[in-house]
Design a protein around this motif. Structure first.
Motif, PDB file in Angstrom:
ATOM      1  N   VAL A 190       3.989   2.248   5.476  1.00 26.18           N
ATOM      2  CA  VAL A 190       3.907   0.898   6.031  1.00 26.18           C
ATOM      3  C   VAL A 190       2.434   0.556   6.196  1.00 26.18           C
ATOM      4  O   VAL A 190       1.703   1.261   6.896  1.00 26.18           O
ATOM      5  CB  VAL A 190       4.636   0.807   7.391  1.00 26.18           C
ATOM      6  CG1 VAL A 190       4.507  -0.594   7.965  1.00 26.18           C
ATOM      7  CG2 VAL A 190       6.104   1.200   7.243  1.00 26.18           C
ATOM      8  N   TRP A 191       1.995  -0.526   5.519  1.00 26.19           N
ATOM      9  CA  TRP A 191       0.603  -0.948   5.589  1.00 26.19           C
ATOM     10  C   TRP A 191       0.519  -2.317   6.245  1.00 26.19           C
ATOM     11  O   TRP A 191       1.200  -3.265   5.829  1.00 26.19           O
ATOM     12  CB  TRP A 191      -0.012  -1.040   4.186  1.00 26.19           C
ATOM     13  CG  TRP A 191      -0.054   0.260   3.451  1.00 26.19           C
ATOM     14  CD1 TRP A 191       0.065   1.514   3.965  1.00 26.19           C
ATOM     15  CD2 TRP A 191      -0.220   0.432   2.034  1.00 26.19           C
ATOM     16  NE1 TRP A 191      -0.033   2.458   2.978  1.00 26.19           N
ATOM     17  CE2 TRP A 191      -0.202   1.833   1.775  1.00 26.19           C
ATOM     18  CE3 TRP A 191      -0.396  -0.447   0.959  1.00 26.19           C
ATOM     19  CZ2 TRP A 191      -0.346   2.355   0.498  1.00 26.19           C
ATOM     20  CZ3 TRP A 191      -0.537   0.071  -0.323  1.00 26.19           C
ATOM     21  CH2 TRP A 191      -0.512   1.454  -0.552  1.00 26.19           C
ATOM     22  N   SER A 192      -0.339  -2.437   7.259  1.00 24.94           N
ATOM     23  CA  SER A 192      -0.558  -3.715   7.930  1.00 24.94           C
ATOM     24  C   SER A 192      -2.049  -3.985   8.007  1.00 24.94           C
ATOM     25  O   SER A 192      -2.791  -3.237   8.659  1.00 24.94           O
ATOM     26  CB  SER A 192       0.049  -3.686   9.338  1.00 24.94           C
ATOM     27  OG  SER A 192      -0.211  -4.895  10.020  1.00 24.94           O
ATOM     28  N   GLY A 193      -2.503  -5.031   7.306  1.00 21.99           N
ATOM     29  CA  GLY A 193      -3.918  -5.369   7.313  1.00 21.99           C
ATOM     30  C   GLY A 193      -4.777  -4.326   6.653  1.00 21.99           C
ATOM     31  O   GLY A 193      -5.914  -4.088   7.071  1.00 21.99           O
ATOM     32  N   VAL A 194      -4.260  -3.726   5.586  1.00 20.22           N
ATOM     33  CA  VAL A 194      -4.921  -2.606   4.913  1.00 20.22           C
ATOM     34  C   VAL A 194      -5.465  -3.048   3.562  1.00 20.22           C
ATOM     35  O   VAL A 194      -4.836  -3.848   2.859  1.00 20.22           O
ATOM     36  CB  VAL A 194      -3.919  -1.440   4.715  1.00 20.22           C
ATOM     37  CG1 VAL A 194      -4.507  -0.340   3.830  1.00 20.22           C
ATOM     38  CG2 VAL A 194      -3.505  -0.873   6.067  1.00 20.22           C
ATOM     39  N   THR A 195      -6.634  -2.528   3.186  1.00 16.78           N
ATOM     40  CA  THR A 195      -7.111  -2.607   1.809  1.00 16.78           C
ATOM     41  C   THR A 195      -6.840  -1.261   1.165  1.00 16.78           C
ATOM     42  O   THR A 195      -7.434  -0.257   1.539  1.00 16.78           O
ATOM     43  CB  THR A 195      -8.612  -2.931   1.738  1.00 16.78           C
ATOM     44  OG1 THR A 195      -8.849  -4.211   2.334  1.00 16.78           O
ATOM     45  CG2 THR A 195      -9.092  -2.954   0.290  1.00 16.78           C
ATOM     46  N   ALA A 196      -5.898  -1.243   0.223  1.00 20.18           N
ATOM     47  CA  ALA A 196      -5.483   0.000  -0.420  1.00 20.18           C
ATOM     48  C   ALA A 196      -6.052   0.060  -1.829  1.00 20.18           C
ATOM     49  O   ALA A 196      -5.889  -0.883  -2.612  1.00 20.18           O
ATOM     50  CB  ALA A 196      -3.965   0.097  -0.460  1.00 20.18           C
ATOM     51  N   ASN A 197      -6.715   1.153  -2.141  1.00 19.87           N
ATOM     52  CA  ASN A 197      -7.287   1.374  -3.469  1.00 19.87           C
ATOM     53  C   ASN A 197      -6.515   2.502  -4.145  1.00 19.87           C
ATOM     54  O   ASN A 197      -6.562   3.650  -3.700  1.00 19.87           O
ATOM     55  CB  ASN A 197      -8.772   1.724  -3.359  1.00 19.87           C
ATOM     56  CG  ASN A 197      -9.571   0.619  -2.697  1.00 19.87           C
ATOM     57  OD1 ASN A 197      -9.433  -0.549  -3.049  1.00 19.87           O
ATOM     58  ND2 ASN A 197     -10.401   0.976  -1.724  1.00 19.87           N
ATOM     59  N   LEU A 198      -5.793   2.158  -5.210  1.00 16.15           N
ATOM     60  CA  LEU A 198      -4.961   3.129  -5.909  1.00 16.15           C
ATOM     61  C   LEU A 198      -5.754   3.755  -7.042  1.00 16.15           C
ATOM     62  O   LEU A 198      -6.036   3.103  -8.044  1.00 16.15           O
ATOM     63  CB  LEU A 198      -3.696   2.452  -6.463  1.00 16.15           C
ATOM     64  CG  LEU A 198      -2.818   1.690  -5.459  1.00 16.15           C
ATOM     65  CD1 LEU A 198      -1.608   1.099  -6.168  1.00 16.15           C
ATOM     66  CD2 LEU A 198      -2.388   2.581  -4.305  1.00 16.15           C
ATOM     67  N   GLY A 199      -6.103   5.014  -6.887  1.00 19.80           N
ATOM     68  CA  GLY A 199      -6.795   5.722  -7.955  1.00 19.80           C
ATOM     69  C   GLY A 199      -5.849   6.243  -9.011  1.00 19.80           C
ATOM     70  O   GLY A 199      -6.262   6.617 -10.102  1.00 19.80           O
ATOM     71  N   ALA A 200      -4.567   6.286  -8.671  1.00 18.27           N
ATOM     72  CA  ALA A 200      -3.524   6.707  -9.599  1.00 18.27           C
ATOM     73  C   ALA A 200      -2.318   5.811  -9.361  1.00 18.27           C
ATOM     74  O   ALA A 200      -2.249   5.075  -8.371  1.00 18.27           O
ATOM     75  CB  ALA A 200      -3.170   8.168  -9.381  1.00 18.27           C
ATOM     76  N   ALA A 201      -1.359   5.863 -10.259  1.00 20.05           N
ATOM     77  CA  ALA A 201      -0.170   5.033 -10.135  1.00 20.05           C
ATOM     78  C   ALA A 201       0.624   5.418  -8.891  1.00 20.05           C
ATOM     79  O   ALA A 201       0.734   6.596  -8.536  1.00 20.05           O
ATOM     80  CB  ALA A 201       0.701   5.172 -11.381  1.00 20.05           C
ATOM     81  N   PHE A 202       1.175   4.417  -8.233  1.00 23.25           N
ATOM     82  CA  PHE A 202       2.082   4.633  -7.109  1.00 23.25           C
ATOM     83  C   PHE A 202       3.463   4.158  -7.531  1.00 23.25           C
ATOM     84  O   PHE A 202       3.621   3.014  -7.972  1.00 23.25           O
ATOM     85  CB  PHE A 202       1.631   3.873  -5.860  1.00 23.25           C
ATOM     86  CG  PHE A 202       2.542   4.075  -4.672  1.00 23.25           C
ATOM     87  CD1 PHE A 202       2.292   5.095  -3.774  1.00 23.25           C
ATOM     88  CD2 PHE A 202       3.654   3.270  -4.477  1.00 23.25           C
ATOM     89  CE1 PHE A 202       3.142   5.301  -2.689  1.00 23.25           C
ATOM     90  CE2 PHE A 202       4.505   3.469  -3.401  1.00 23.25           C
ATOM     91  CZ  PHE A 202       4.249   4.485  -2.504  1.00 23.25           C
ATOM     92  N   THR A 203       4.456   5.015  -7.398  1.00 19.98           N
ATOM     93  CA  THR A 203       5.809   4.633  -7.770  1.00 19.98           C
ATOM     94  C   THR A 203       6.719   4.604  -6.555  1.00 19.98           C
ATOM     95  O   THR A 203       6.614   5.469  -5.670  1.00 19.98           O
ATOM     96  CB  THR A 203       6.397   5.596  -8.818  1.00 19.98           C
ATOM     97  OG1 THR A 203       7.778   5.267  -9.041  1.00 19.98           O
ATOM     98  CG2 THR A 203       6.301   7.045  -8.359  1.00 19.98           C
TER      99      THR A 203
END
Length: 222
Positions: A190-203
């Motif tokens: 659960v992300w709230s007000g987050v900057t998420a950087n995906l270095g790999a695929a998220f499934t």
């Protein structure tokens, strides 16, 4: 060694069992060495909340336990600086008799280190740059990562497992899920007000994801 509402200004080299009881906070102002043979147990009890404050960062090569006994009071570990969990080191949030478990520190879980949630845990140091290169097992309770202050972040290059029925909630800050690391399990992020950087695929084939008011960047795919 059992501490209750005690201040230790001398350096401490823990090679056995150090228990910090409730009923008033205890403080370690000197340098702390946590040997592989040692256990630091912060244990809420019938006297109240147990809080251990360590005045400077240290490396844990042994075991750290947040728990309770006799009564369901909270257990809190506060480290002014970085808590480095070395290879072979363990940090455990244990259910005990009940009560919340809180870790207020910059967490650096190194490769070979293990953080295990057998009950819920809040990780909440302000302006922290947390890193996980080891194992983070969210199996027996939920993880709340509260990121506040100046440029807070959590970077994963290790293995994080969120078990079925469990959640890893991140409020604020930056979340770097780097290539080489993994996040899995049948639980939910659960992300709230987050900057998420995906270095790999998220499934989401197995692991759930529930972002709100957040930004999700590549180069990994979602």
């Amino acid at each position: 060694l059992t501490l209750a509402a005690t201040t230790v200004n001398a350096a401490l080299d823990n090679q056995g069992l150090l228990t910090v009881l409730g009923g008033g906070g205890s403080t370690l102002n000197g340098a702390v060495t946590a040997e592989a043979t040692g256990t630091i147990r912060v244990q809420g009890n019938g006297s109240g909340t147990a809080t251990l404050t360590v005045a400077s960062g240290f490396t844990n090569s042994g075991a750290i336990e947040l728990t309770s006994a006799g009564s369901g009071f909270p257990a809190t570990l506060v480290v002014t600086g970085t808590l480095t969990n070395a290879s072979g080191g363990t940090i455990s949030a244990l259910p005990g008799i009940g009560g919340v478990r809180t870790l207020t520190a910059v967490l650096a879980n190194q490769a070979g280190g293990t953080v295990t949630l057998s009950t819920g845990l809040t990780l909440n140091a302000a302006s922290a740059a947390h890193t996980n290169a080891g194992t983070l097992d969210i199996s027996g309770g939920d993880l709340l990562l509260s990121q506040t202050g100046t440029t807070p972040s959590f970077t994963n290059t290790g293995t994080i497992t969120v078990a079925s029925g469990r959640t890893w909630t991140t409020n604020g800050g930056t979340l770097n899920l780097n290539s080489g690391g993994s996040v899995g399990g049948a639980g939910t992020l659960v992300w709230s007000g987050v900057t998420a950087n995906l270095g790999a695929a998220f499934t989401n084939a197995v692991t759930g994801l529930a972002p709100s008011n957040s930004t999700i960047n590549g180069p990994g795919t979602l």
